[in-house]
Design an enzyme around this catalytic site. Structure first.
Site, PDB file in Angstrom:
ATOM      1  N   LYS A   1       0.568  -1.545  -0.154  1.00 48.01           N
ATOM      2  CA  LYS A   1      -0.271   0.012   0.099  1.00 48.01           C
ATOM      3  C   LYS A   1       0.824   1.191  -0.209  1.00 48.01           C
ATOM      4  O   LYS A   1       1.904   1.379   0.550  1.00 48.01           O
ATOM      5  CB  LYS A   1      -0.907   0.106   1.231  1.00 48.01           C
ATOM      6  CG  LYS A   1      -2.340  -1.594   1.811  1.00 48.01           C
ATOM      7  CD  LYS A   1      -3.203  -0.409   0.731  1.00 48.01           C
ATOM      8  CE  LYS A   1      -3.564  -3.104   0.695  1.00 48.01           C
ATOM      9  NZ  LYS A   1      -4.736  -2.612  -0.616  1.00 48.01           N
ATOM     10  N   HIS A  48      -6.320 -13.316  -7.963  1.00 48.31           N
ATOM     11  CA  HIS A  48      -6.805 -11.999  -7.299  1.00 48.31           C
ATOM     12  C   HIS A  48      -8.347 -11.824  -7.738  1.00 48.31           C
ATOM     13  O   HIS A  48      -8.709 -11.968  -9.413  1.00 48.31           O
ATOM     14  CB  HIS A  48      -6.372 -10.618  -7.111  1.00 48.31           C
ATOM     15  CG  HIS A  48      -7.741  -9.518  -6.562  1.00 48.31           C
ATOM     16  ND1 HIS A  48      -8.227  -9.260  -6.542  1.00 48.31           N
ATOM     17  CD2 HIS A  48      -7.343  -9.247  -5.335  1.00 48.31           C
ATOM     18  CE1 HIS A  48      -8.259  -8.231  -5.618  1.00 48.31           C
ATOM     19  NE2 HIS A  48      -7.543  -8.600  -4.923  1.00 48.31           N
TER      20      HIS A  48
END
Length: 488
Positions: free
Chosen positions: A179, A297
């Protein structure tokens, strides 16, 4: 002989009248149908239009997802039409919901090309979801026959081999997503990878939408990330990894990126669900050939899996992806920020991990399933989880899972390495308590507080996120039991 003549006469008079006749009359409804071991079975939740009989709606779904069109066609007589027609054989009202029904449909195995998810889905979810006879339609579950499953590769690596390659046993894997997911330079990105792994995580990973943007091209990301992996592995004396996202615009680009990830020493690469079923299967074949773990994902799945009356239940995606050959798939956390009813998620995990599953209506499993020795897929729990929830995560999800703490690692006030250490200590203290026979679920908060006495980063994490929870009632819950999302 007389029965044969009578049967042919009946079929000709009822099934092949010219023009438009009800689907049920055309043979797509058969309440007496005897299911074959080789049949592909599907369960649809149907909401018929006002005035449409649920049996006729079910027959219409069976017809339009197999051999039918809107009118009788004489060319059916040139096929083994009685065999190839899908048969709706059971219709049940959905408990506690008005005007919704569960329709059970059987398909002959010969309707599907061997080893092709694309062909399977072209029939099962191809046209029927826009069919006017139903207001809404949802594919809830499927049963794949062993004979059909044997035509699929299954997971490229599988849980057992992955544990052996990683040398990680007796606990969940620990990971984190870098992140912010977008905007970092290659060098800073690699630093995040290094700090997280050195602090105690097993994996760092790319997020779904980091590919090759102007701020950081893919090759730069791969090189800096693997530098971080190698340095952290050497420092920790443990095998580490980073999921390198090879998702791209074309298969040629994905092959290039995947091959480069292998060249620079990665043991795992990553793709997104949005690349499509054929591309997923293709990359799974590549991954097995090159001894790479393949992470998937589930980007985009909630556009069709979240709403209860229309689309597709995520358990069906789990089944298709196990067949397609991925090794990991995001499958929910229960306690995190994303949709996830406890019983539904348990059903997802069982679908991915068990060799056989029985009918379990509270978990949304409508069919027994034998997985024909296909390898196990590792579920991934990611999205809004932190160290203070470790007892819940271990209780709900068990050992065979990747617990990914993105914000719960990188958001730590003392830095990324401290965040990773907090998660590793929290997990190991909880696993130790469990192995000692303690009631780690009830004692979880105290176990964490005790561990934090000798781990400053864990104490900081517990203080920071102690009041954080995402306790919303799920939109997709089991129809056979009331199960609000729990976050104790």
């Amino acid at each position: 002989m007389s029965q044969s003549v009578e049967s042919r006469t009946r079929i000709k008079s009822e099934r092949y009248e010219s023009g438009v006749i009800p689907y049920a009359k055309m043979g797509y409804w058969d309440a007496d149908y005897v299911i074959k071991e080789t049949d592909v079975l599907a369960l649809f939740r149907i909401t018929p239009q006002p005035g449409v009989d649920p049996i006729e709606a079910s027959a219409a779904i069976a017809g339009e997802s197999s051999t039918a069109t809107w009118t009788v066609v004489w060319t059916d007589l040139l096929t083994a039409c009685d065999l190839y027609r899908a048969k709706a054989y059971r219709v049940d009202p959905v408990p506690n919901v008005a005007d919704q029904y569960f329709a059970y449909i059987a398909y002959d195995i010969d309707l599907f090309e061997e080893g092709s998810i694309a062909n399977l889905t072209a029939s099962i979810i191809g046209n029927v979801f826009g069919f006017k006879a139903v207001k809404a339609l949802r594919l809830e579950d499927m049963r794949m026959p062993v004979a059909y499953l044997k035509t699929f590769q299954g997971p490229a690596t599988g849980l057992i081999v992955e544990r052996e390659r990683m040398d990680k046993f007796g606990r969940p894997f620990l990971g984190a997503t870098v992140k912010p997911k977008l905007g970092l330079s290659g060098k800073n990105y690699g630093r995040v990878v290094y700090e997280g792994l050195k602090g105690g995580l097993d994996f760092l990973k790319d997020d779904e939408n980091i590919n090759s943007q102007p701020f950081m091209r893919w090759k730069e990301r791969f090189l800096y990330s693997m530098e971080g992996v190698n340095k952290a592995s050497a420092a920790a004396g443990e095998i580490k990894g980073h999921y390198l996202n090879v998702t791209a615009a074309t298969m040629e680009d994905m092959y290039e990126r995947a091959e480069f990830s292998k060249e620079v020493g990665s043991i795992i690469c990553m793709i997104d669900l949005v690349i499509g079923y054929t591309a997923i299967q293709t990359m799974a074949i590549w991954a097995r050939k090159h001894d790479m773990i393949l992470h998937l994902h589930r980007a985009g799945n909630s556009t069709y899996s979240r709403q209860k009356n229309h689309g597709m239940n995520f358990r069906v995606i789990c089944k298709w992806m196990r067949m397609a050959g991925v090794d990991h798939i995001h499958a929910g956390t229960v306690v995190g920020k994303l949709e996830g009813d406890p019983l539904m998620i348990k059903g997802f995990y069982n679908t991915l991990l068990e060799s056989e599953t029985d009918i379990n209506l509270p978990q949304g499993l409508f069919f027994a399933q034998n997985w024909a020795s296909l390898r196990k897929v590792v579920p991934v729990a990611s999205g809004g989880i932190h160290a203070g929830q470790m007892h819940q995560l271990l209780d709900y999800l068990g050992d065979d899972v990747v617990l990914q703490f993105g914000g719960g690692t990188i958001g730590h006030p003392d830095g990324i390495q401290a965040g990773a250490t907090a998660n590793r200590v929290a997990l190991e203290s909880m696993v130790m308590a469990r192995n000692e026979g303690r009631n780690y679920v009830a004692e979880g908060p105290q176990i964490l507080r005790d561990a934090a006495k000798t781990c400053g980063p864990l104490q900081t994490a517990l203080d920071l996120w102690k009041d954080i929870s995402f306790n919303y009632t799920s939109t997709d819950t089991a129809d056979f039991v009331e199960t609000p999302t729990a976050n104790i």
